[in-house]
Design a protein around this motif. Structure first.
Motif, PDB file in Angstrom:
ATOM      1  N   UNK A   1       0.861  -1.176   0.000  1.00  0.00           N
ATOM      2  CA  UNK A   1       0.000   0.000   0.000  1.00  0.00           C
ATOM      3  C   UNK A   1       0.902   1.232   0.000  1.00  0.00           C
ATOM      4  N   UNK A   2       0.613   2.194  -0.859  1.00  0.00           N
ATOM      5  CA  UNK A   2       1.407   3.432  -0.922  1.00  0.00           C
ATOM      6  C   UNK A   2       0.767   4.505  -0.063  1.00  0.00           C
ATOM      7  N   UNK A   3       1.582   5.405   0.470  1.00  0.00           N
ATOM      8  CA  UNK A   3       1.028   6.555   1.187  1.00  0.00           C
ATOM      9  C   UNK A   3       1.820   7.799   0.815  1.00  0.00           C
ATOM     10  N   UNK A   4       1.268   8.948   1.139  1.00  0.00           N
ATOM     11  CA  UNK A   4       1.908  10.223   0.798  1.00  0.00           C
ATOM     12  C   UNK A   4       2.951  10.561   1.848  1.00  0.00           C
ATOM     13  N   UNK A   5       4.169  10.746   1.394  1.00  0.00           N
ATOM     14  CA  UNK A   5       5.275  11.012   2.329  1.00  0.00           C
ATOM     15  C   UNK A   5       5.995  12.287   1.950  1.00  0.00           C
ATOM     16  N   UNK A   6       6.677  12.807   2.944  1.00  0.00           N
ATOM     17  CA  UNK A   6       7.478  14.004   2.758  1.00  0.00           C
ATOM     18  C   UNK A   6       8.657  13.704   1.833  1.00  0.00           C
ATOM     19  N   UNK A   7       9.016  14.695   1.020  1.00  0.00           N
ATOM     20  CA  UNK A   7      10.158  14.535   0.119  1.00  0.00           C
ATOM     21  C   UNK A   7      11.413  14.183   0.914  1.00  0.00           C
TER      22      UNK A   7
ATOM     23  N   UNK B   1       4.188   0.105   2.184  1.00  0.00           N
ATOM     24  CA  UNK B   1       4.153  -0.750   3.372  1.00  0.00           C
ATOM     25  C   UNK B   1       5.090  -1.932   3.175  1.00  0.00           C
TER      26      UNK B   1
ATOM     27  N   UNK C   1       3.427  -5.325   7.330  1.00  0.00           N
ATOM     28  CA  UNK C   1       2.362  -4.318   7.344  1.00  0.00           C
ATOM     29  C   UNK C   1       1.170  -4.818   6.546  1.00  0.00           C
TER      30      UNK C   1
ATOM     31  N   UNK D   1      -0.715  -5.111   3.240  1.00  0.00           N
ATOM     32  CA  UNK D   1      -0.377  -5.110   1.814  1.00  0.00           C
ATOM     33  C   UNK D   1      -1.662  -5.437   1.059  1.00  0.00           C
TER      34      UNK D   1
ATOM     35  N   UNK E   1      -2.592   5.867  -3.823  1.00  0.00           N
ATOM     36  CA  UNK E   1      -2.568   5.676  -2.365  1.00  0.00           C
ATOM     37  C   UNK E   1      -3.969   5.322  -1.880  1.00  0.00           C
ATOM     38  N   UNK E   2      -4.982   6.034  -2.384  1.00  0.00           N
ATOM     39  CA  UNK E   2      -6.360   5.596  -2.182  1.00  0.00           C
ATOM     40  C   UNK E   2      -6.715   4.800  -3.434  1.00  0.00           C
ATOM     41  N   UNK E   3      -7.030   3.543  -3.250  1.00  0.00           N
ATOM     42  CA  UNK E   3      -7.356   2.702  -4.402  1.00  0.00           C
ATOM     43  C   UNK E   3      -8.568   3.279  -5.125  1.00  0.00           C
TER      44      UNK E   3
END
Ligand code: FES
Ligand SMILES: [Fe+2]
Lengths: 178, 451
Positions: free
Chosen positions: A52-58, A66, A71, A73, A167-169
């Motif tokens: 699962x992808x999420x929004x992260x800081x550069x 994950x 985690x 998946x 990130x949101x399917x």
């Protein structure tokens, strides 16, 4: 093996071509719903993983996906689990795929990143179109990292890592194979 | 549209005396707008688990209604839930799904808020605002927060009863959900990541399905055919490790608050059944938990909860230990968020079995939940047609057969129960929904001279 630069290059081209032909044939099995034949392409100990992808800081992208085996998946499976998914569709009672969807799997940007006698590691992009019932339409786009093993004249898929660019399917479910 | 006049919901669109509900409550835009105001702005909503933010500065984004919120632990260890919305022009002050930060800086004009929500930085405070901006009045908008066994809920309305009162008679069942497999109230730990996905249906379909719909089991026939169980051998649930050689009461529990629970009350034979023989550590863990649970709970160990719905939009599942939140995204779309948890003290092997099982059971890739998504989206379409909408949905199953406190007195609170399939839970849920919808709308106070 002859190791002149040209023959080495030619060997790479041939290998890439063979891999590409394999992927095209694989996609065709999925898109023509020959799921059991598709299973035959999988190694007995295949690892099939989609985090699962999420929004992260550069700069802090380490946690963007994950972790496998730890985690949540979207998929974290082996051959038994994939067989079970195929058999679920084949019951004809799996309403999320009954009637079964129409799909087209497209593979692009294929690269053989490493290869030796026992394994071939590839990277590619995938584009999958799904249409089911009347107007329901989904696009699944992302990156795929595979490990193949030579098998007779062809290959077996030993590992497949699937990085979906969402990130949101953006689909109600994941009833298809990548 | 309704303006607080005559009741349109109780006895109107929701007519429980007749067991009928108008399809419009799933599709009407004006009704949906009222829901955001009268339900989501006034209810306790689930935002996350404490284990998502274990350290000072940890945060994760949540959602309340359609709006983004920041759920964080400040430098002093206190939990907060803030509207993720800059007081200047409303931009999101946090744009990452999770992380650790002592401040939230707005990218638009760079107002900066502390992890306690105070406005601590304003560019050009002197040259632009001439030092006339009272920063203490412009901190992040903060919700009331309640942490219950580590599950964190938030509410915008100070007049809403405290969380435990709000939970009311569901407490026994939600406490049961929060218990570890050994019957104690130890720590749960959320797995990393949140499943988030979009389903083209109204948010209430999921809530009512988890609240009481045992009737829909036929839709999971394909799962039963291929056998999905934590051990890969028998049953579809973790609690299937208990024998069912004699009948169990399969119960639907409704509370007067409109929350719902489902579960099984075992009669006398509910011995442990070895299920994980191929995994010694896992087998030992569950066998040991079973014995401890029996010893601790005594007769009450006969209750095995399956899950339920806390009004309005969070459903919990025992055994697979998950919390699913049905976030409204317009009348015709729901964004589902789902988290999974494991007992913190369990061996890694056990955690992995549970993790692997739940992600194959629930969520958009889960063998079971995939079919639920199909059901709800198709049902939603079926609520939209002009002709279809002239005909109410039938919610009358088991009407008049609810039995108070039955079959044992210790099943918590003022509850009603029916056995096997029944739509009493859905009726209780929509009864609450209609009562809340009949409340007068929020009235904005006139601007104070001081502001
Ligand atoms: S919108 Fe946040 S500083 Fe202007
Ligand atoms: Fe279901």
């Amino acid at each position: 093996m002859d190791a002149t630069p040209e023959s080495a290059f030619l060997a790479q081209v041939i290998l890439r071509h063979r891999v590409e032909q394999f992927y095209i044939a694989e996609a065709d099995l999925l898109d023509t719903r020959r799921f059991r034949e598709w299973l035959a392409l999988l190694d007995a100990d295949i690892r099939y993983w989609m985090p699962v992808a999420s929004n992260r800081e550069t700069g802090k992208w380490d946690g963007e996906y994950t972790r496998e085996g730890a985690d949540l998946n979207w998929f974290d499976e082996g051959r038994f689990e994939l067989e079970q998914r195929v058999e679920q569709i084949m019951t004809g009672l799996h309403w999320a795929e009954e009637p079964v969807s129409r799909t087209s799997h497209m593979i692009a940007n294929l690269r053989v990143v490493e290869a030796d006698d026992g394994r071939i590691d590839t990277h590619c992009r995938f584009f999958i179109y799904r249409n089911r019932n009347e107007t329901e339409t989904d696009f699944f786009v992302g990156k795929r990292h595979d490990r193949l093993r030579p098998d007779g004249g062809g290959f077996k898929i030993a590992a497949r890592e699937i990085f979906l660019d969402q990130s949101v399917l953006q689909a109600k479910n994941l009833t298809l194979f990548f | 549209m309704s303006g607080g006049g005559a009741r349109r919901y109780t006895g109107g669109l929701v007519n429980l005396d007749k067991g009928r509900i108008s399809r419009e409550i799933f599709t009407g835009q004006a009704i949906y707008d009222d829901e955001l105001e009268r339900i989501f702005a006034r209810s306790w909503l689930f935002v996350g688990h404490e284990s998502h933010v274990p350290e000072p500065g940890d945060y994760m984004l949540g959602r309340m209604g359609e709006e983004s919120v920041i759920f964080n632990r400040d430098r002093h260890g206190r939990l907060h839930v803030f509207l993720n919305n800059c007081r200047h022009r409303g931009m999101r002050v946090c744009r990452y799904d999770s992380g650790n930060s002592r401040k939230f800086a707005c990218p638009f004009h760079a107002w900066v808020f502390s992890d306690e929500g105070e406005l601590i930085g304003v560019p050009k405070l002197e040259s632009g605002y001439h030092n006339e901006l009272d920063r203490s009045q412009w901190g992040l908008i903060e919700a009331c927060v309640a942490s219950y066994h580590g599950y964190v809920f938030a509410c915008w309305d100070e007049e809403t009863p405290a969380f435990e009162d709000y939970l009311g008679d569901l407490r026994f069942y939600f406490d049961d959900y929060c218990e570890l497999p050994d019957g104690t109230h130890g720590d749960w730990e959320a797995f990393g990541g949140v499943f988030k996905w979009k389903v083209p249906c109204n948010w209430k379909f999921g809530a009512e399905n988890f609240g009481g719909d045992y009737y829909h089991n036929p839709s999971h026939a394909s799962v039963d055919a291929v056998v999905l169980s934590p051990a890969g051998t028998r049953g579809r649930h973790t609690y299937d490790t208990v024998s069912k050689t004699r009948a169990v009461h399969k119960l639907n529990i409704l509370t007067k608050e409109g929350h719902n629970a489902r579960g099984e009350l075992f009669k006398d034979d509910y011995a442990y059944v070895p299920t994980y023989q191929e995994m010694a550590v896992v087998e030992d863990y569950f066998r040991d938990c079973y014995a401890k649970r029996q010893a601790k709970l005594g007769e009450k160990a006969r209750w095995y909860g399956h899950g339920g719905t806390i009004f309005p939009n969070v459903s919990y599942s025992n055994g697979v230990q998950s919390m699913g939140t049905w976030h409204p995204s317009g009348p015709h779309e729901t964004e589902i968020w789902r988290i999974f948890l494991a007992p913190k003290s369990a061996p890694d092997e056990v955690k992995n079995v549970l993790r692997h099982y739940v992600i194959r059971y629930q969520g958009p890739s889960g063998l079971t939940e995939q079919d639920d998504m199909e059901n709800w989206s198709s049902a939603h379409q079926g609520a939209r047609g002009t002709i279809a909408k002239r005909h109410d949905f039938h919610y009358g199953m088991g009407m008049g057969h609810e039995r108070k406190g039955w079959p044992v007195s210790w099943l918590g609170g003022e509850i009603y129960a029916t056995e096997d399939v029944s739509e009493q839970n859905q009726r209780a849920y929509y009864g609450r929904w209609a009562r809340d919808m009949d409340r007068p709308p929020f009235q904005r106070k006139p601007l104070q001279a001081a502001e």
